[in-house]
Write a protein that holds these residues in place. Structure first.
Motif, short mmCIF file in Angstrom:
data_model
loop_
_atom_site.label_atom_id
_atom_site.label_comp_id
_atom_site.label_asym_id
_atom_site.label_seq_id
_atom_site.Cartn_x
_atom_site.Cartn_y
_atom_site.Cartn_z
N MET A 1 38.34 43.00 46.61
CA MET A 1 38.57 41.56 46.64
C MET A 1 37.57 40.84 47.54
O MET A 1 37.37 39.63 47.38
CB MET A 1 40.01 41.26 47.08
CG MET A 1 41.00 41.56 45.97
SD MET A 1 42.61 40.74 46.12
CE MET A 1 43.22 41.36 47.65
N THR A 2 36.95 41.55 48.46
CA THR A 2 35.94 40.94 49.32
C THR A 2 34.52 41.30 48.88
O THR A 2 33.56 40.88 49.52
CB THR A 2 36.15 41.35 50.79
OG1 THR A 2 36.13 42.77 50.91
CG2 THR A 2 37.49 40.82 51.31
N ARG B 1 35.19 38.29 41.27
CA ARG B 1 35.45 36.89 40.93
C ARG B 1 36.84 36.79 40.31
O ARG B 1 37.37 37.78 39.80
CB ARG B 1 34.40 36.36 39.95
CG ARG B 1 34.37 37.12 38.62
CD ARG B 1 33.42 36.49 37.63
NE ARG B 1 33.23 37.27 36.45
CZ ARG B 1 34.13 37.43 35.47
NH1 ARG B 1 35.30 36.88 35.55
NH2 ARG B 1 33.84 38.17 34.41
N PRO B 2 37.44 35.60 40.35
CA PRO B 2 38.74 35.43 39.71
C PRO B 2 38.66 35.75 38.22
O PRO B 2 37.60 35.62 37.60
CB PRO B 2 39.06 33.95 39.93
CG PRO B 2 38.24 33.57 41.12
CD PRO B 2 36.99 34.40 41.03
N TYR C 1 47.41 36.97 46.93
CA TYR C 1 46.06 36.54 46.57
C TYR C 1 45.96 36.09 45.12
O TYR C 1 44.90 36.17 44.52
CB TYR C 1 45.07 37.68 46.85
CG TYR C 1 44.94 38.00 48.31
CD1 TYR C 1 44.13 37.22 49.13
CD2 TYR C 1 45.63 39.06 48.87
CE1 TYR C 1 44.00 37.50 50.48
CE2 TYR C 1 45.51 39.35 50.22
CZ TYR C 1 44.71 38.56 51.02
OH TYR C 1 44.60 38.85 52.36
N THR C 2 47.05 35.58 44.55
CA THR C 2 47.03 35.22 43.13
C THR C 2 45.97 34.18 42.79
O THR C 2 45.35 34.26 41.74
CB THR C 2 48.40 34.72 42.64
OG1 THR C 2 48.84 33.66 43.48
CG2 THR C 2 49.41 35.83 42.61
N ASP C 3 45.77 33.20 43.66
CA ASP C 3 44.75 32.19 43.37
C ASP C 3 43.36 32.83 43.32
O ASP C 3 42.52 32.42 42.53
CB ASP C 3 44.75 31.09 44.44
CG ASP C 3 45.98 30.20 44.33
OD1 ASP C 3 46.61 30.19 43.26
OD2 ASP C 3 46.28 29.51 45.32
N TYR C 4 43.15 33.82 44.14
CA TYR C 4 41.85 34.48 44.19
C TYR C 4 41.68 35.45 43.01
O TYR C 4 40.61 35.57 42.45
CB TYR C 4 41.70 35.21 45.52
CG TYR C 4 40.33 35.74 45.75
CD1 TYR C 4 39.24 34.88 45.89
CD2 TYR C 4 40.09 37.11 45.82
CE1 TYR C 4 37.96 35.36 46.09
CE2 TYR C 4 38.81 37.59 46.02
CZ TYR C 4 37.76 36.72 46.16
OH TYR C 4 36.50 37.20 46.36
N VAL C 5 42.75 36.14 42.66
CA VAL C 5 42.70 37.12 41.56
C VAL C 5 42.59 36.41 40.22
O VAL C 5 41.87 36.86 39.33
CB VAL C 5 43.93 38.05 41.60
CG1 VAL C 5 43.98 38.94 40.38
CG2 VAL C 5 43.93 38.89 42.88
#
Length: 134
Positions: A35-36, A41-42, A72-76
């Motif tokens: 994720m980092t 990317r989403p 982290y749903t917004d990021y995923v």
């Protein structure tokens, strides 16, 4: 490390593999690593291949992983996750995760065959590129 990942930006896939015995600390560490990763990317579709894994998470560990992804749903984003599980116990645990993920904007399906998983994630014309990445 028995839990590894690769991001193939051209295929638009996150490829995750587990081999041997994987601890919960390794699972969490690897999830945070991808994720980092600058290539993450989403909405990045993912194939998790657990066919060579010798261990499965407990229900408490599974809830922890689902909670981590949920935070982290917004990021995923609205990604699709194909889980490949060759052992019966791994298949059942993966189905439990899929059930937990219904509250997350993440579409999860469990497969016993890598080709079926890939076909679900990618149309035939895109699948050949993804196969090479596997």
């Amino acid at each position: 490390m028995p839990f590894t990942y690769t991001i193939d930006p051209k295929a638009g896939l996150l490829l995750v593999r587990a081999e041997g015995v994987v601890t919960q600390a390794e699972r969490v560490e690897t999830v945070m690593a991808w994720m980092t990763d600058p290539l993450f990317r989403p909405d990045l579709d993912t194939i998790c291949d657990f066919s060579e894994a010798q261990s499965t998470p407990t229900m408490a560990e599974l809830r922890e992983l689902a909670g981590l992804v949920s935070r982290y749903t917004d990021y995923v984003g609205n990604a699709r996750l194909a889980i490949v599980a060759s052992k019966a116990i791994t298949f059942v645990v993966a189905q439990e995760f899929a059930s937990m993920a219904k509250g997350i904007p993440l579409e999860v399906r469990v497969f016993s065959d890598r080709e079926e998983a890939l076909s679900w994630l990618r149309p035939p014309e895109q699948a050949s590129r993804a196969r090479r990445a596997l």
